[in-house]
Motif scaffolding. Structure first.
Motif, mmCIF file in Angstrom:
data_model
loop_
_atom_site.group_PDB
_atom_site.id
_atom_site.type_symbol
_atom_site.label_atom_id
_atom_site.label_comp_id
_atom_site.label_asym_id
_atom_site.label_seq_id
_atom_site.Cartn_x
_atom_site.Cartn_y
_atom_site.Cartn_z
ATOM 1 N N LYS A 8 1.103 4.563 -7.674
ATOM 2 C CA LYS A 8 1.175 6.012 -7.697
ATOM 3 C C LYS A 8 0.714 6.635 -9.009
ATOM 4 C CE LYS A 8 4.940 5.864 -4.515
ATOM 5 N NZ LYS A 8 6.282 5.455 -4.469
ATOM 6 N N LYS A 9 0.891 5.931 -10.105
ATOM 7 C CA LYS A 9 0.642 6.537 -11.408
ATOM 8 C C LYS A 9 -0.821 6.419 -11.817
ATOM 9 C CE LYS A 9 5.307 5.826 -12.978
ATOM 10 N NZ LYS A 9 6.183 5.227 -13.970
ATOM 11 N N TYR A 10 -1.306 7.486 -12.404
ATOM 12 C CA TYR A 10 -2.686 7.559 -12.854
ATOM 13 C C TYR A 10 -3.006 6.464 -13.867
ATOM 14 C CZ TYR A 10 -6.772 9.256 -15.356
ATOM 15 O OH TYR A 10 -7.994 9.339 -15.961
ATOM 16 N N LEU A 11 -2.091 6.207 -14.778
ATOM 17 C CA LEU A 11 -2.341 5.194 -15.807
ATOM 18 C C LEU A 11 -2.496 3.794 -15.201
ATOM 19 C CD1 LEU A 11 0.039 6.365 -18.663
ATOM 20 C CD2 LEU A 11 -2.447 6.536 -18.558
ATOM 21 N N GLU A 12 -1.747 3.510 -14.157
ATOM 22 C CA GLU A 12 -1.884 2.212 -13.496
ATOM 23 C C GLU A 12 -3.239 2.098 -12.817
ATOM 24 O OE1 GLU A 12 1.556 2.191 -11.007
ATOM 25 O OE2 GLU A 12 2.776 1.239 -12.549
ATOM 26 N N TYR A 13 -3.680 3.170 -12.161
ATOM 27 C CA TYR A 13 -5.022 3.180 -11.578
ATOM 28 C C TYR A 13 -6.064 2.924 -12.656
ATOM 29 C CZ TYR A 13 -4.026 4.900 -6.858
ATOM 30 O OH TYR A 13 -3.611 5.020 -5.564
ATOM 31 N N LYS A 14 -5.918 3.625 -13.763
ATOM 32 C CA LYS A 14 -6.886 3.533 -14.856
ATOM 33 C C LYS A 14 -6.940 2.111 -15.433
ATOM 34 C CE LYS A 14 -8.146 6.112 -18.962
ATOM 35 N NZ LYS A 14 -7.747 7.153 -19.901
ATOM 36 N N GLY A 43 -3.404 0.747 -3.793
ATOM 37 C CA GLY A 43 -3.776 2.146 -3.955
ATOM 38 C C GLY A 43 -5.068 2.416 -3.207
ATOM 39 N N LEU A 45 -8.337 5.128 -2.609
ATOM 40 C CA LEU A 45 -9.083 6.252 -3.142
ATOM 41 C C LEU A 45 -10.161 6.658 -2.145
ATOM 42 C CD1 LEU A 45 -9.605 5.131 -6.845
ATOM 43 C CD2 LEU A 45 -8.031 6.833 -5.992
ATOM 44 N N SER A 47 -12.843 9.841 -1.559
ATOM 45 C CA SER A 47 -13.381 11.028 -2.224
ATOM 46 C C SER A 47 -13.631 12.156 -1.235
ATOM 47 C CB SER A 47 -14.679 10.679 -2.953
ATOM 48 O OG SER A 47 -15.727 10.514 -2.026
#
Length: 106
Positions: A8-14, A43, A45, A47
């Motif tokens: 869920k967290k952006y930092l983990e995706y990054k 996760g 994604l 677009s």
């Protein structure tokens, strides 16, 4: 796919995307890494190039059903699945075969 099995967290995706470990084909790019949680986290994604919100949500539902059929959630791995704009929601069986081929390489 249970709620605990999602990233869920952006930092983990990054972090996962920056590792650059991935498999690719015409419809999917799957980034992956090992985790310390003891279970699989996923996760998705999709677009805006894939269509409007209704279409993107249908794509996510189809991918989740594919994942549920193929995944053993006891492995400790993180996956991020990017769906190409060439994904066609009306060809579920063909998409499933393509997904199965790329998914077994991980």
């Amino acid at each position: 796919m249970k709620k605990e099995n999602t990233i869920k967290k952006y930092l983990e995706y990054k972090e996962i995307l920056n590792l650059r470990k991935f498999k690719r084909n015409a419809l999917f790019i799957i980034y992956f890494r090992k985790n310390d949680y003891g279970y699989t986290r996923i996760g998705l994604l999709v677009s805006k190039k894939n269509g409007n919100a209704v279409t993107r949500n249908k794509i996510k539902r189809q991918i989740r059903s594919m994942i549920d059929e193929l995944t053993d959630y006891t492995k400790n791995i993180d996956l991020i699945i990017l769906i190409s704009k060439n994904y066609d929601i009306s060809k579920y069986n063909e998409n499933f075969e393509i997904f199965k081929n790329i998914f077994r390489d991980i």
